[in-house]
Design an enzyme around this catalytic site. Structure first.
Site, PDB file in Angstrom:
ATOM      1  N   CYS A 144      91.422 -31.406  86.244  1.00  0.00           N
ATOM      2  CA  CYS A 144      92.483 -30.959  87.171  1.00  0.00           C
ATOM      3  C   CYS A 144      93.483 -29.998  86.532  1.00  0.00           C
ATOM      4  CB  CYS A 144      93.238 -32.158  87.721  1.00  0.00           C
ATOM      5  SG  CYS A 144      92.202 -33.297  88.629  1.00  0.00           S
ATOM      6  N   HIS A 169     100.446 -30.674  90.735  1.00  0.00           N
ATOM      7  CA  HIS A 169      99.065 -31.046  91.063  1.00  0.00           C
ATOM      8  C   HIS A 169      99.087 -32.009  92.248  1.00  0.00           C
ATOM      9  CE1 HIS A 169      94.987 -32.212  90.757  1.00  0.00           C
ATOM     10  NE2 HIS A 169      95.202 -33.377  90.182  1.00  0.00           N
ATOM     11  N   ASN A 199      92.791 -33.970  96.821  1.00  0.00           N
ATOM     12  CA  ASN A 199      92.856 -33.498  95.434  1.00  0.00           C
ATOM     13  C   ASN A 199      91.701 -32.521  95.193  1.00  0.00           C
ATOM     14  OD1 ASN A 199      92.785 -33.152  92.686  1.00  0.00           O
ATOM     15  ND2 ASN A 199      92.835 -35.340  92.170  1.00  0.00           N
TER      16      ASN A 199
HETATM   17  N1  ACO Z   1      89.931 -47.822 101.740  1.00  0.00           N
HETATM   18  C1  ACO Z   1      90.343 -49.094 101.850  1.00  0.00           C
HETATM   19  N2  ACO Z   1      90.593 -49.885 100.812  1.00  0.00           N
HETATM   20  C2  ACO Z   1      90.428 -49.356  99.587  1.00  0.00           C
HETATM   21  C3  ACO Z   1      89.987 -48.042  99.384  1.00  0.00           C
HETATM   22  C4  ACO Z   1      89.734 -47.261 100.522  1.00  0.00           C
HETATM   23  N3  ACO Z   1      89.321 -45.986 100.454  1.00  0.00           N
HETATM   24  N4  ACO Z   1      89.922 -47.803  98.068  1.00  0.00           N
HETATM   25  C5  ACO Z   1      90.284 -48.938  97.439  1.00  0.00           C
HETATM   26  N5  ACO Z   1      90.585 -49.886  98.353  1.00  0.00           N
HETATM   27  C6  ACO Z   1      91.037 -51.256  98.139  1.00  0.00           C
HETATM   28  C7  ACO Z   1      90.673 -51.774  96.783  1.00  0.00           C
HETATM   29  O1  ACO Z   1      89.364 -52.307  96.830  1.00  0.00           O
HETATM   30  C8  ACO Z   1      91.714 -52.840  96.561  1.00  0.00           C
HETATM   31  O2  ACO Z   1      91.304 -53.994  97.248  1.00  0.00           O
HETATM   32  P1  ACO Z   1      91.578 -55.463  96.630  1.00  0.00           P
HETATM   33  O3  ACO Z   1      93.078 -55.562  96.481  1.00  0.00           O
HETATM   34  O4  ACO Z   1      91.018 -56.390  97.651  1.00  0.00           O
HETATM   35  O5  ACO Z   1      90.866 -55.470  95.314  1.00  0.00           O
HETATM   36  C9  ACO Z   1      92.939 -52.310  97.288  1.00  0.00           C
HETATM   37  O6  ACO Z   1      92.459 -51.272  98.163  1.00  0.00           O
HETATM   38  C10 ACO Z   1      94.039 -51.779  96.398  1.00  0.00           C
HETATM   39  O7  ACO Z   1      93.506 -50.857  95.469  1.00  0.00           O
HETATM   40  P2  ACO Z   1      94.440 -50.250  94.347  1.00  0.00           P
HETATM   41  O8  ACO Z   1      93.587 -49.594  93.340  1.00  0.00           O
HETATM   42  O9  ACO Z   1      95.406 -51.276  93.898  1.00  0.00           O
HETATM   43  O10 ACO Z   1      95.265 -49.151  95.183  1.00  0.00           O
HETATM   44  P3  ACO Z   1      96.415 -48.216  94.659  1.00  0.00           P
HETATM   45  O11 ACO Z   1      97.621 -48.448  95.462  1.00  0.00           O
HETATM   46  O12 ACO Z   1      96.541 -48.221  93.164  1.00  0.00           O
HETATM   47  O13 ACO Z   1      95.865 -46.773  95.055  1.00  0.00           O
HETATM   48  C11 ACO Z   1      94.702 -44.854  94.207  1.00  0.00           C
HETATM   49  C12 ACO Z   1      94.615 -46.339  94.549  1.00  0.00           C
HETATM   50  C13 ACO Z   1      94.974 -44.087  95.485  1.00  0.00           C
HETATM   51  C14 ACO Z   1      93.363 -44.407  93.622  1.00  0.00           C
HETATM   52  C15 ACO Z   1      95.837 -44.595  93.192  1.00  0.00           C
HETATM   53  O14 ACO Z   1      95.743 -45.518  92.129  1.00  0.00           O
HETATM   54  C16 ACO Z   1      95.812 -43.187  92.641  1.00  0.00           C
HETATM   55  O15 ACO Z   1      96.046 -42.233  93.350  1.00  0.00           O
HETATM   56  N6  ACO Z   1      95.586 -43.018  91.334  1.00  0.00           N
HETATM   57  C17 ACO Z   1      95.547 -41.707  90.733  1.00  0.00           C
HETATM   58  C18 ACO Z   1      94.205 -41.135  90.834  1.00  0.00           C
HETATM   59  C19 ACO Z   1      94.217 -39.656  90.590  1.00  0.00           C
HETATM   60  O16 ACO Z   1      95.054 -38.969  91.061  1.00  0.00           O
HETATM   61  N7  ACO Z   1      93.310 -39.100  89.829  1.00  0.00           N
HETATM   62  C20 ACO Z   1      93.362 -37.668  89.642  1.00  0.00           C
HETATM   63  C21 ACO Z   1      92.651 -37.222  88.511  1.00  0.00           C
HETATM   64  S1  ACO Z   1      90.990 -36.932  88.940  1.00  0.00           S
HETATM   65  C22 ACO Z   1      90.401 -35.714  87.930  1.00  0.00           C
HETATM   66  O17 ACO Z   1      90.982 -35.233  87.048  1.00  0.00           O
HETATM   67  C23 ACO Z   1      88.967 -35.226  88.214  1.00  0.00           C
END
Ligand code: ACO
Length: 362
Positions: free
Chosen positions: A111, A249, A279
């Protein structure tokens, strides 16, 4: 002392829109979950090659600068989803736009590829080694998506952006940048089954997948970007009050809100388009910068802060002083070849393959 003014900017977003609602037709997710956790409402799906998007963005940026491509002496392209390992995609762009005098280099820092490229290009111009550089950032990430992995698939989209930077005596362009990498967390974002570390002669090789520690990335993203922003402000002797706009970003709206709070910036100074594109990895900043200019969010002489993070975990921030011109000199008519397919139709074969594999491996 030379500087590197941004004289041209452009973007290419493919026309096929994949909405959150579309995702719910084949995945256990909801619009409510995606919107509340990420701010994303829809993303674009590319129907052609990554280089096609890069070429359109490049032509837009060159037109905005009204620059003959033969005057370019370097092309830097940030991406992890190039058309092929060999030849590199910057060479494809060079050929397609007729930049016959430009050295051409792909940069893969995920990214952060655009900021890494802008930093490298700016410093090559500052030393006098190069004079006119095209810097691109973009991704065809849907090509590598496992559409049955809801943790990841809802987050990303396809797009490419580009800028032209040119040597000037005026103190404009990228005045300071801080880039780095927290490699102890290198496996927090990992694309598996792709690359020379994996055997080519197994079924798995067909099924690129993602390891993704979302919460770990989330925390580090905010900390690293906030520190990098503080560093470039300190280096330039500016404060947040001097900043007209932040173009970060676009990975997750919650990350942007937390970053703004941590850096002490009011939310109205933060440019956000993650709801439209998700993203797009290396594409987010050049696309957002182009849209900020289109929306008259940048005036001559403004200080614009950019901040980014990505796999690696690479991170960085840059402080740009905008030059005198905020309008393009010319507008290119370049566009992608047309498609009559919907986004769902484009990705359907991939969805089917991963679903078949999942059934097979149960
Ligand atoms: N729909 C519904 N539920 C979902 C989904 C979905 N698409 N995805 C995950 N869940 C569920 C999970 O299974 C979990 O369920 P559980 O509690 O029963 O286990 C629950 O939702 C909560 O998941 P969390 O991981 O705690 O959710 P969080 O609030 O942390 O959000 C997210 C997840 C959006 C991925 C966040 O952590 C994030 O944005 N992280 C940064 C990622 C990023 O930006 N990466 C960029 C770099 S990529 C690159 O460089 C190529």
């Amino acid at each position: 002392m030379f500087h590197a003014e941004i004289t041209g900017w452009g973007k290419c977003v493919p026309p096929a829109v994949l909405s959150n609602q579309d995702l719910t037709t084949f995945m256990d997710t909801t619009d409510e979950w995606i919107t509340s956790r990420t701010g994303i409402k829809e993303r674009r799906i590319c129907h052609c090659n990554f280089s096609d998007m890069a070429i359109v963005a490049a032509k837009q940026a060159l037109a905005a600068a009204d620059l003959d491509p033969k005057e370019l002496d370097l092309i830097l392209l940030g991406s992890l989803t190039n058309d092929s390992l060999c030849p590199n995609t910057a060479s494809l762009v060079q050929d397609a736009i007729g930049a016959t005098n430009a050295a051409s280099l792909d940069i893969n820092s995920a990214c952060t590829g655009f900021l890494y490229g802008l930093h490298i290009g700016t410093n090559l111009i500052k030393t006098g080694a190069h004079k006119k550089v095209l810097v691109l950032g973009g991704e065809f990430i849907s090509h590598y998506m496992n559409w049955t992995n809801r943790d990841v698939a809802v987050l990303f989209g396809d797009a490419c952006g580009a800028v032209v930077i040119e040597q000037t005596d005026q103190e404009v362009g990228l005045l300071a940048a801080k880039i780095g990498c927290e490699a102890d967390a290198k496996y927090a974002i990992q694309i598996t089954n792709l690359g020379s570390a994996y055997s080519r002669f197994t079924e798995d090789f067909l099924y690129v997948d993602w390891n993704f520690e979302g919460q770990e990335v989330f925390k580090r993203a905010i900390r690293c970007m906030a520190q990098a922003c503080a560093d470039v402000l300190e280096e330039t002797g500016l404060t947040v009050d001097d900043i007209k706009l932040v173009v970060p970003h676009q990975a997750n709206k919650r990350i942007l809100d937390a970053l703004a709070k941590r850096v002490g910036l009011p939310p109205e100074k933060v440019f956000i388009n993650v709801h439209k594109y998700g993203n797009t990895s290396a594409g987010t900043i050049p696309v957002a910068l182009t849209e900020a200019l289109e929306e008259d969010r940048v005036a001559p002489g403004d200080y614009v802060l950019i901040a980014t993070f990505g796999a690696g975990l690479t991170w960085g921030a840059g402080l740009i002083r905008w030059g005198d011109r905020v309008k393009p000199l010319q507008v290119s008519t370049a566009e992608l070849p047309p498609t009559d397919k919907t986004a769902l139709e484009i990705i359907q074969p991939q969805i089917d393959k991963y679903k078949d594999r999942n059934q097979f491996s149960l």
